[in-house]
Design a protein around this motif. Sequence first.
Motif, PDB file in Angstrom:
ATOM      1  N   ARG A 147      -8.007   4.530   5.023  1.00  0.00           N
ATOM      2  CA  ARG A 147      -8.447   3.279   5.629  1.00  0.00           C
ATOM      3  C   ARG A 147      -9.049   2.348   4.578  1.00  0.00           C
ATOM      4  O   ARG A 147      -8.750   1.152   4.538  1.00  0.00           O
ATOM      5  CB  ARG A 147      -9.471   3.548   6.736  1.00  0.00           C
ATOM      6  N   ALA A 148      -9.893   2.918   3.695  1.00  0.00           N
ATOM      7  CA  ALA A 148     -10.524   2.111   2.656  1.00  0.00           C
ATOM      8  C   ALA A 148      -9.480   1.512   1.711  1.00  0.00           C
ATOM      9  O   ALA A 148      -9.577   0.343   1.305  1.00  0.00           O
ATOM     10  CB  ALA A 148     -11.521   2.966   1.874  1.00  0.00           C
ATOM     11  N   GLU A 149      -8.470   2.314   1.351  1.00  0.00           N
ATOM     12  CA  GLU A 149      -7.414   1.818   0.460  1.00  0.00           C
ATOM     13  C   GLU A 149      -6.638   0.678   1.110  1.00  0.00           C
ATOM     14  O   GLU A 149      -6.361  -0.353   0.473  1.00  0.00           O
ATOM     15  CB  GLU A 149      -6.457   2.964   0.115  1.00  0.00           C
ATOM     16  N   ILE A 150      -6.299   0.836   2.387  1.00  0.00           N
ATOM     17  CA  ILE A 150      -5.531  -0.194   3.099  1.00  0.00           C
ATOM     18  C   ILE A 150      -6.353  -1.468   3.243  1.00  0.00           C
ATOM     19  O   ILE A 150      -5.847  -2.591   3.055  1.00  0.00           O
ATOM     20  CB  ILE A 150      -5.077   0.345   4.463  1.00  0.00           C
ATOM     21  N   LEU A 151      -7.628  -1.331   3.553  1.00  0.00           N
ATOM     22  CA  LEU A 151      -8.493  -2.508   3.681  1.00  0.00           C
ATOM     23  C   LEU A 151      -8.629  -3.244   2.353  1.00  0.00           C
ATOM     24  O   LEU A 151      -8.676  -4.479   2.306  1.00  0.00           O
ATOM     25  CB  LEU A 151      -9.875  -2.098   4.199  1.00  0.00           C
ATOM     26  N   ARG A 152      -8.676  -2.459   1.247  1.00  0.00           N
ATOM     27  CA  ARG A 152      -8.758  -3.092  -0.079  1.00  0.00           C
ATOM     28  C   ARG A 152      -7.492  -3.889  -0.377  1.00  0.00           C
ATOM     29  O   ARG A 152      -7.564  -5.047  -0.817  1.00  0.00           O
ATOM     30  CB  ARG A 152      -8.966  -2.017  -1.159  1.00  0.00           C
ATOM     31  N   SER A 181      -1.487  -0.618  10.664  1.00  0.00           N
ATOM     32  CA  SER A 181      -1.982  -1.244  11.895  1.00  0.00           C
ATOM     33  C   SER A 181      -3.192  -0.488  12.433  1.00  0.00           C
ATOM     34  O   SER A 181      -4.197  -1.086  12.832  1.00  0.00           O
ATOM     35  CB  SER A 181      -0.871  -1.274  12.941  1.00  0.00           C
ATOM     36  N   ALA A 182      -3.118   0.844  12.438  1.00  0.00           N
ATOM     37  CA  ALA A 182      -4.235   1.655  12.931  1.00  0.00           C
ATOM     38  C   ALA A 182      -5.468   1.454  12.068  1.00  0.00           C
ATOM     39  O   ALA A 182      -6.596   1.340  12.571  1.00  0.00           O
ATOM     40  CB  ALA A 182      -3.833   3.130  12.952  1.00  0.00           C
ATOM     41  N   ALA A 183      -5.266   1.391  10.747  1.00  0.00           N
ATOM     42  CA  ALA A 183      -6.398   1.215   9.831  1.00  0.00           C
ATOM     43  C   ALA A 183      -7.062  -0.142  10.019  1.00  0.00           C
ATOM     44  O   ALA A 183      -8.292  -0.258  10.061  1.00  0.00           O
ATOM     45  CB  ALA A 183      -5.920   1.378   8.390  1.00  0.00           C
ATOM     46  N   LEU A 184      -6.253  -1.183  10.145  1.00  0.00           N
ATOM     47  CA  LEU A 184      -6.798  -2.535  10.269  1.00  0.00           C
ATOM     48  C   LEU A 184      -7.482  -2.759  11.609  1.00  0.00           C
ATOM     49  O   LEU A 184      -8.407  -3.574  11.709  1.00  0.00           O
ATOM     50  CB  LEU A 184      -5.683  -3.561  10.084  1.00  0.00           C
ATOM     51  N   ALA A 191       0.815  -1.218   0.000  1.00  0.00           N
ATOM     52  CA  ALA A 191       0.000   0.000   0.000  1.00  0.00           C
ATOM     53  C   ALA A 191       0.846   1.264   0.000  1.00  0.00           C
ATOM     54  O   ALA A 191       0.306   2.368  -0.163  1.00  0.00           O
ATOM     55  CB  ALA A 191      -0.928  -0.005   1.216  1.00  0.00           C
ATOM     56  N   GLY A 192       2.150   1.116   0.234  1.00  0.00           N
ATOM     57  CA  GLY A 192       3.023   2.281   0.288  1.00  0.00           C
ATOM     58  C   GLY A 192       2.778   3.131   1.525  1.00  0.00           C
ATOM     59  O   GLY A 192       2.926   4.357   1.494  1.00  0.00           O
ATOM     60  N   ARG A 193       2.427   2.475   2.622  1.00  0.00           N
ATOM     61  CA  ARG A 193       2.145   3.182   3.873  1.00  0.00           C
ATOM     62  C   ARG A 193       3.058   2.656   4.972  1.00  0.00           C
ATOM     63  O   ARG A 193       3.665   1.588   4.844  1.00  0.00           O
ATOM     64  CB  ARG A 193       0.682   2.984   4.289  1.00  0.00           C
TER      65      ARG A 193
END
Length: 350
Positions: A39-44, A25-28, A17-19
């Motif tokens: 958050r949506a990008e990381i979850l995808r 970790s916070a997003a998940l 994701a390039g993060r």
Amino acid sequence: MSGTGGRVTIATVAREAGRSISTVSAALNGAPGVSGATRAEILRVAAELGYEADPRARLLRAAHTGIVGVSCIAGQAFQVQLVDGLYRAAREHGHGLSLTAATEHHGEVEGVRGLVRDRCEGIVVVDSRIPYEDLASASAGLPLVVMCRPSPAPGVEAVRSDDRAGMTALVEHVLGTGRRDLVHLDGAGASCTQLRSEAFRAAMEARGLPGRVVPGGQDEEAGVRAVSVLAGRGSMPQALLCYNDHAALGALLELRRRGLRVPQDVAVAGYDDIPVAGVSAVDLTTVRQDVEVLTDTALQRLAERLPCATGRRSRAGGDRPAREDGAPLGAVGAVEHTVAPHLVVRGSTA
């Protein structure tokens, strides 16, 4: 792309994701500080990679795990029934369950220590064979409930069947068939051997009959061995009441091998009502222990003492509550919860 051992990790998702790992970790974990779009990008990305959270890591981060540890002894069908009941009861009470089994190469103390290392918050010990001092040391002060044995020490709660009532009912039934020469095959080092042997003697003596008890055990070989000894002495009784169904099955098979008819020549009875007892070729009279009430009572008593206790009560067991009392064989000041067993009459004592 994957992490160590082919498993997709947070680091894997972060690279793809390039993060940063902290942002992923916070997003998940649904933590604040991450925008909705990020958050949506990381979850995808996580979904595309097949990421799954490691439950062990979550437990390590949690203040309370809610996990109940269970220690049992492998090899007994009744214990398998109890473990299954404990899984159900744990789910009813909103707890997870971690299981360890004592075997020839994995002792009880080692297993209980493993439950402590796995961050279990309380432990149920089923039919323990080790001294209480060793058990208390291994459990490292966690809330403890013992099953299928008298309470070993003050303050230790025990949940077990009312073995006196069960054995007395069994003796009364067999005497009611007209037989008078009864022998009890004891459980050797089993936890409730003394309870059942004393109940057998008391029930026989109440009828003015001798209460003959012979050494036995808990497996089929114990039943085979007992029949062989009795036959060798020429002292075969009219009925053989065994410590459990495993020993009764061995006795029944050995009697048949010797050409003796069951129940015409020798009646046979067991204890526990394991599944094989009801098979038509066995048709064993026995005493059924109420697994549902036993396991629900044990989990209820333990759950109320856990640091994450919610006070939730299961409805399992319906109107069949356990009775709380002090048993003479238990330690002074001990609390025991006894559950009524049920006589199951089949063809082996007809």
